[in-house]
Design a protein around this motif. Structure first.
Motif, PDB file in Angstrom:
ATOM      1  N   ARG A  73       0.748  -1.339  -0.003  1.00  0.00           N
ATOM      2  CA  ARG A  73      -0.100  -0.121   0.226  1.00  0.00           C
ATOM      3  C   ARG A  73       0.669   1.040  -0.250  1.00  0.00           C
ATOM      4  NH1 ARG A  73      -3.245  -2.940   4.216  1.00  0.00           N
ATOM      5  NH2 ARG A  73      -2.234  -2.183   5.602  1.00  0.00           N
ATOM      6  N   ALA A  74       2.492   1.062   0.854  1.00  0.00           N
ATOM      7  CA  ALA A  74       2.280   2.119   0.354  1.00  0.00           C
ATOM      8  C   ALA A  74       3.456   2.735  -0.712  1.00  0.00           C
ATOM      9  CB  ALA A  74       3.768   2.389   2.374  1.00  0.00           C
ATOM     10  N   VAL A  75       4.330   1.310  -1.219  1.00  0.00           N
ATOM     11  CA  VAL A  75       4.926   1.617  -2.581  1.00  0.00           C
ATOM     12  C   VAL A  75       3.287   2.184  -3.642  1.00  0.00           C
ATOM     13  CG1 VAL A  75       5.939   0.355  -3.923  1.00  0.00           C
ATOM     14  CG2 VAL A  75       6.374  -0.110  -2.456  1.00  0.00           C
ATOM     15  N   GLN A  76       2.130   1.520  -3.474  1.00  0.00           N
ATOM     16  CA  GLN A  76       1.439   1.976  -4.287  1.00  0.00           C
ATOM     17  C   GLN A  76       0.923   3.625  -4.199  1.00  0.00           C
ATOM     18  OE1 GLN A  76      -0.010   0.278  -6.792  1.00  0.00           O
ATOM     19  NE2 GLN A  76      -0.762   1.818  -7.632  1.00  0.00           N
ATOM     20  N   GLN A  77       1.059   3.625  -2.983  1.00  0.00           N
ATOM     21  CA  GLN A  77       0.785   5.027  -2.861  1.00  0.00           C
ATOM     22  C   GLN A  77       1.858   6.516  -3.968  1.00  0.00           C
ATOM     23  OE1 GLN A  77       0.792   6.073   0.934  1.00  0.00           O
ATOM     24  NE2 GLN A  77      -1.789   5.468   1.492  1.00  0.00           N
ATOM     25  N   ILE A  78       3.766   5.680  -3.275  1.00  0.00           N
ATOM     26  CA  ILE A  78       4.165   6.715  -3.605  1.00  0.00           C
ATOM     27  C   ILE A  78       3.834   6.547  -5.522  1.00  0.00           C
ATOM     28  CG2 ILE A  78       6.340   7.008  -3.583  1.00  0.00           C
ATOM     29  CD1 ILE A  78       7.363   5.631  -1.218  1.00  0.00           C
ATOM     30  N   THR A  79       3.652   5.486  -5.506  1.00  0.00           N
ATOM     31  CA  THR A  79       3.764   5.400  -7.464  1.00  0.00           C
ATOM     32  C   THR A  79       2.551   6.118  -8.043  1.00  0.00           C
ATOM     33  OG1 THR A  79       3.014   3.159  -7.781  1.00  0.00           O
ATOM     34  CG2 THR A  79       5.678   2.859  -7.685  1.00  0.00           C
ATOM     35  N   ASN A  80       1.629   6.040  -7.203  1.00  0.00           N
ATOM     36  CA  ASN A  80       0.542   6.785  -8.199  1.00  0.00           C
ATOM     37  C   ASN A  80       0.863   8.419  -7.759  1.00  0.00           C
ATOM     38  OD1 ASN A  80      -0.681   4.407  -8.160  1.00  0.00           O
ATOM     39  ND2 ASN A  80      -1.685   4.509  -6.060  1.00  0.00           N
ATOM     40  N   PHE A  81       1.322   9.068  -7.105  1.00  0.00           N
ATOM     41  CA  PHE A  81       1.583  10.201  -7.511  1.00  0.00           C
ATOM     42  C   PHE A  81       3.291  10.692  -8.284  1.00  0.00           C
ATOM     43  CE2 PHE A  81       4.789  13.510  -6.135  1.00  0.00           C
ATOM     44  CZ  PHE A  81       3.887  14.974  -5.435  1.00  0.00           C
ATOM     45  N   ASN A  82       4.000   9.644  -8.407  1.00  0.00           N
ATOM     46  CA  ASN A  82       5.255   9.995  -9.658  1.00  0.00           C
ATOM     47  C   ASN A  82       4.898   8.194 -10.281  1.00  0.00           C
ATOM     48  OD1 ASN A  82       7.018  10.259 -11.441  1.00  0.00           O
ATOM     49  ND2 ASN A  82       8.388  10.891 -10.010  1.00  0.00           N
ATOM     50  N   HIS A  83       4.552   8.467 -11.679  1.00  0.00           N
ATOM     51  CA  HIS A  83       4.351   6.450 -12.361  1.00  0.00           C
ATOM     52  C   HIS A  83       5.709   7.104 -13.012  1.00  0.00           C
ATOM     53  CE1 HIS A  83      -0.312   6.233 -12.160  1.00  0.00           C
ATOM     54  NE2 HIS A  83      -0.265   8.226 -12.145  1.00  0.00           N
ATOM     55  N   SER A  84       6.276   7.731 -13.014  1.00  0.00           N
ATOM     56  CA  SER A  84       7.780   7.485 -13.583  1.00  0.00           C
ATOM     57  C   SER A  84       8.888   6.129 -12.982  1.00  0.00           C
ATOM     58  CB  SER A  84       8.364   8.749 -13.768  1.00  0.00           C
ATOM     59  OG  SER A  84       8.913   8.809 -13.211  1.00  0.00           O
ATOM     60  N   LEU A  85       8.134   6.629 -11.630  1.00  0.00           N
ATOM     61  CA  LEU A  85       9.837   5.549 -10.226  1.00  0.00           C
ATOM     62  C   LEU A  85       8.776   4.142 -10.130  1.00  0.00           C
ATOM     63  CD1 LEU A  85       9.072   7.834  -7.790  1.00  0.00           C
ATOM     64  CD2 LEU A  85      10.110   7.729  -9.026  1.00  0.00           C
ATOM     65  N   SER A  86      10.306   3.385 -10.187  1.00  0.00           N
ATOM     66  CA  SER A  86       9.789   1.644 -10.355  1.00  0.00           C
ATOM     67  C   SER A  86      10.580   0.925  -9.043  1.00  0.00           C
ATOM     68  CB  SER A  86      11.000   0.820 -11.091  1.00  0.00           C
ATOM     69  OG  SER A  86       9.457   1.379 -12.906  1.00  0.00           O
ATOM     70  N   LEU A  87      10.156   0.627  -8.238  1.00  0.00           N
ATOM     71  CA  LEU A  87      11.506   0.544  -6.637  1.00  0.00           C
ATOM     72  C   LEU A  87      11.785  -0.801  -6.544  1.00  0.00           C
ATOM     73  CD1 LEU A  87       9.257   3.157  -6.207  1.00  0.00           C
ATOM     74  CD2 LEU A  87       9.629   2.360  -3.979  1.00  0.00           C
ATOM     75  N   TYR A  88      12.575  -1.144  -6.208  1.00  0.00           N
ATOM     76  CA  TYR A  88      13.779  -2.833  -5.628  1.00  0.00           C
ATOM     77  C   TYR A  88      14.000  -2.569  -4.271  1.00  0.00           C
ATOM     78  CZ  TYR A  88      13.005  -3.167 -10.358  1.00  0.00           C
ATOM     79  OH  TYR A  88      11.433  -2.250 -11.709  1.00  0.00           O
TER      80      TYR A  88
END
Length: 489
Positions: A73-88
């Protein structure tokens, strides 16, 4: 069209346009490459602390439940705000422990050198690292060390361009860059191309003038010249062409003059041969057809025949010497001899002819104060040259005149001069009398025989011995003609 490409202007213009297009292409490529690098650097520098900020937000899930719902959920909130990010999430060896956008990247091990260089700030931006989702590509990223709880230390690895967003951004950026570069390249080609072609046309106009002059000269306009006084290479070429054209004009004039003299020579030689031959024929017919001729008439006819034969022999001999000098067949035999004694012999040889013509022929100081003056030369050729001078002097001197042979010495030379008080030579003819076949106006008007070879042969013999022909004359007062030779050391 092929004729167009053969011109210098067309070739320069084509090479110039090709270079211009190549330069525009290279500049465009450099702008694209450096523009992309600059954009990547700015984007990475702007997001330098992005991974650290995200890691602070994800600190609790990272330590308790790396792949749990709270983490997602936390990662989803971050990527919804900035679609260009991919987290690993990576362990210390670079193995992907968690991924939230590309399941196939899970378990892959990445090269850690770019990531550590980014974290330690030991590399120049932009720094590109492996894309866990596509191991063949490298992208800009942000990274920060994180605490993974029981799993120890690790890293949060944030790719700043997700595959979906990257394709859209690339299309937008590429469209804008290509459109801008296209407009710039088109403007550069139009402006610099037109200006360059005009400049080349202006610079090559002098070549066109030179080419036109050469074509005119080739067509027979031998007065064609190039009016170019500049100091550059084209000016030097124009001056060289003008000098060459002037020399060719002089040579053509000389050839025309030589041709004219050749025709005169043929006419003169024909006349000189015809006169004695006619005389010989007439006297021979009289001797063969008259049986009652007395001894006195018989001897007179033979005397006239001998004179005609001598005239023919002299003319043939002059032509033979001249042909040998032309073909360099006259082998010069240098030997020392007394020039004073030679003058006495020549004076004695022509004495009967001078007495018959009523001319006083003398040798003035032939022995040079009693000393015999020696030269090293071909005695036969020198005798021929001096004899020609004496013959010309006797022919141009009237009854009661005087001809003198004078020997004069200098520091290292000796001169033999033949002086007469005859008709002389006009000033405008002084430079012409030593040319072959030339006869003075006075000799032609008075009907004197001769081929105009005497002085020409004398000059060539003098030059063959390294000497010179001396020539002075005044109309109505006589002439002074001689040769100067070097003394024997």
């Amino acid at each position: 069209m092929p004729a167009l490409f053969r011109s210098l202007y067309a070739r320069i213009a084509i090479v110039y346009l090709l270079l211009l297009v190549s330069l525009c292409a290279i500049c465009s490529w450099l702008i694209v490459v450096n523009g992309n690098r600059f954009v990547a650097e700015m984007e990475q520098r702007f997001n330098l602390m992005l991974a650290a900020d995200i890691a602070a937000q994800l600190a609790q899930p990272l330590t308790t439940d790396l792949n749990g719902q709270a983490m997602r959920r936390a990662v989803q909130q971050i990527t919804n705000f900035n679609h260009s990010l991919s987290l690993y999430v990576l362990d210390q060896r670079g193995k992907v422990l968690a991924t939230f956008s590309c399941p196939q990247a899970l378990g892959r091990t990445l090269t850690m050198q770019p990531l550590l260089a980014f974290i330690n700030a030991s590399a120049t931006l932009p720094v590109r690292g492996e894309d866990p989702c596509n191991g063949q590509s490298h992208k800009i990223f942000s990274a920060a060390p994180v605490d993974l709880g029981v799993q120890g230390k690790g890293y949060l690895y944030v790719i700043l361009d997700s595959p979906l967003n990257a394709s859209q951004a690339s299309r937008i950026r590429g469209s804008y860059i290509l459109r801008t570069l296209g407009l710039i390249a088109l403007a550069a080609l139009l402006v610099t191309g037109v200006v360059g072609l005009i400049l080349f046309a202006w610079l090559t106009r002098r070549f066109r003038r030179l080419t036109n002059s050469v074509h005119r000269f080739k067509a027979g306009e031998y007065d064609a010249i190039v009016e170019d006084t500049s100091g550059d290479e084209i000016g030097d070429l124009a001056r060289a062409f003008n000098a060459m054209a002037a020399r060719i004009r002089q040579q053509i004039e000389a050839l025309e003059q030589t041709d004219s003299m050749r025709r005169d020579l043929i006419a003169n030689i024909s006349h000189d041969f015809r006169t004695p031959l006619t005389s010989l024929r007439g006297y021979a017919e009289r001797l063969s057809g008259t049986k009652t001729m007395n001894e006195h008439e018989h001897q007179a006819h033979l005397k006239h025949m001998h004179a005609s034969i001598a005239q023919l022999t002299q003319l043939a001999d002059s032509l033979s010497v001249l042909s040998q000098l032309d073909a360099h067949e006259a082998a010069v035999r240098f030997e020392p001899f007394s020039l004073a004694e030679l003058i006495q012999d020549i004076c004695a040889k022509f004495q009967p002819q001078a007495q018959q013509s009523g001319i006083a022929l003398t040798a003035v100081q032939p022995l040079a104060d009693g000393d015999v003056t020696h030269v090293s030369a071909d005695i036969a050729l020198i005798e021929r040259a001096i004899s020609n001078l004496v013959e010309n002097a006797l022919a141009s001197t009237d009854l009661g005149g005087e001809v003198q042979l004078k020997l004069e010495t200098g520091t290292n030379h000796v001169s033999v001069t033949v002086r007469d008080n005859g008709a002389g030579i006009a000033e405008e003819e002084l430079e012409l009398v030593t040319q072959r076949f030339y006869r003075t106006q006075a000799s032609r008007s008075q009907g004197r025989s001769g081929s105009g070879l005497g002085l020409a042969i004398a000059r060539e013999i003098a030059e063959l011995h390294g000497g010179t022909l001396l020539l002075q004359s005044q109309p109505g007062k006589g002439s002074q003609i001689g040769i100067r030779l070097l003394l024997v050391p």
